[in-house]
Design an enzyme around this catalytic site. Sequence first.
Site: not given
Ligand code: FAD
Length: 297
Positions: A21, A53, A81
Site C-alpha cells: 500500500e 485516498y 482506495h
Molecule cells: P465502515 O465499514 O462504514 O464502518 C464505520 C463504523 O460504522 C464502524 O465503527 C462500524 O462498525 C460502524 N457501522 C457500519 N455500519 C453500521 C450500521 N449499519 N449501523 C451502525 N454502525 C455501523 N482512510 C482514508 O481516509 N483513506 C484511505 O485510503 C484509507 N485506507 C484504508 C485502508 C485499510 C485497509 C483500512 C483498514 C483503513 C483505511 N482507512 C483509510 C481508514 C478508514 O477510512 C477508517 O478506519 C474509517 O473510520 C472507517 O472506514 P470503514 O470503511 O471501515 O467504515
Amino acid sequence: MARTRRLLDNYGPGKIGLSFELFPPKTPEGETDLFQNLRELVAFGPSFITCTYGAGGSTRDKTLDIAGRVKREFGLPVASHLTCVGATADDLRQYLREARDRDIDYIVALRGDPPKGEEAFRVTEGGYAYACELVGLLRAEFPEFDVAVAGYPEMHPEAVSLDADIDNLKRKIDCGADIVITQLFYSNARFLEFRDRCAGAGINAPIVPGLLPVTNLTQVKRITSMCGAHLPEEFQARLEASEGQPQEQFEIGVEHASRQVEELVREGTPGVHFYVLNKSRAAARILGQMSLPESAR
Ligand code: FAD
C-alpha cells in the site's frame, strides 16, 4: 462488462497474495523516491499495489495518477482506495468512471475518517453513511471493479463492540465485497481470534492481514494511538530499551514483523498486505529473508 473476480484469484491453497500500500506523495521528489522504492518491492512479485485516498478527498486526482502510473510502469494490477467523505453518490460515480478510464483494477471501498478538525464523521447530503453503501454502488453500477473492504482485528474505534463491528464487516461482504484487508496490528493472537470470530459469523471472504513494520518507537506510538492497535508488552519494552538507537530499533521492528508473517503464513492466512509508507527498506528486508509460498502473480 462482466465481473472478473480476478482479485480473488490472488488467494487460494498454496498461494500467498502479496500486496503493498502506497500513499500519494506531496512533491515531485517524493514521487521519484516512491518509484525508486517501488522498483525494489516489485521484485518480490506482489499480486497488486494499492494507493490510499487522502482524508476528505484531498488526494483525489493524485491517487488516480499514482495508481495509473504504477500500472503503466510495472504492468501490475492496481487498486485505488476511495472514501465517502465529502462526496455525493454522483461524485463517487464520477471518480469511479475516471478510475475505469485509467484502467484501475480494484477499489478499496471505505467510509473514511472525519476531516481534520472534526470530531465525528458527517454524512454528505446525497452521499453515504457507511462503506457498505459504497460497496452496493460498486456492485450495482461498476461490476468491472473487484472490491476490498477494511476489517478491524482490534475493533473500529467507533464500533459499540467487536461483534457489532464484525456484523458490519459481514454486511460489507454481503453487499458484494470480495476480500477484507485489515487494519495494522502487532499481536497475531488478536488477529487470529478476529479471523475465527469472522468465520463463526459466516464471513467466508479472504481476510488479509495488514502489517506495518515498525521502524521506530515514536512512529509506532503515533500510529497505535491513532488506530488503537495494541503493542505487545515485550515488543514495546525492547523498543523502549533501544531508544536513541535507530538501527537497533529498525532491527527489532523487522524481527517482530518477520515473526508475524511467518506465523500468519503457518496459520493459513491467504496473503499479506504491507503498509509500506512508500519505503522499501523494511518490507524488502522481511521478504528477502523468508521464503513465502508462491505468490499468485
Ligand atoms: P465502515 O465499514 O462504514 O464502518 C464505520 C463504523 O460504522 C464502524 O465503527 C462500524 O462498525 C460502524 N457501522 C457500519 N455500519 C453500521 C450500521 N449499519 N449501523 C451502525 N454502525 C455501523 N482512510 C482514508 O481516509 N483513506 C484511505 O485510503 C484509507 N485506507 C484504508 C485502508 C485499510 C485497509 C483500512 C483498514 C483503513 C483505511 N482507512 C483509510 C481508514 C478508514 O477510512 C477508517 O478506519 C474509517 O473510520 C472507517 O472506514 P470503514 O470503511 O471501515 O467504515
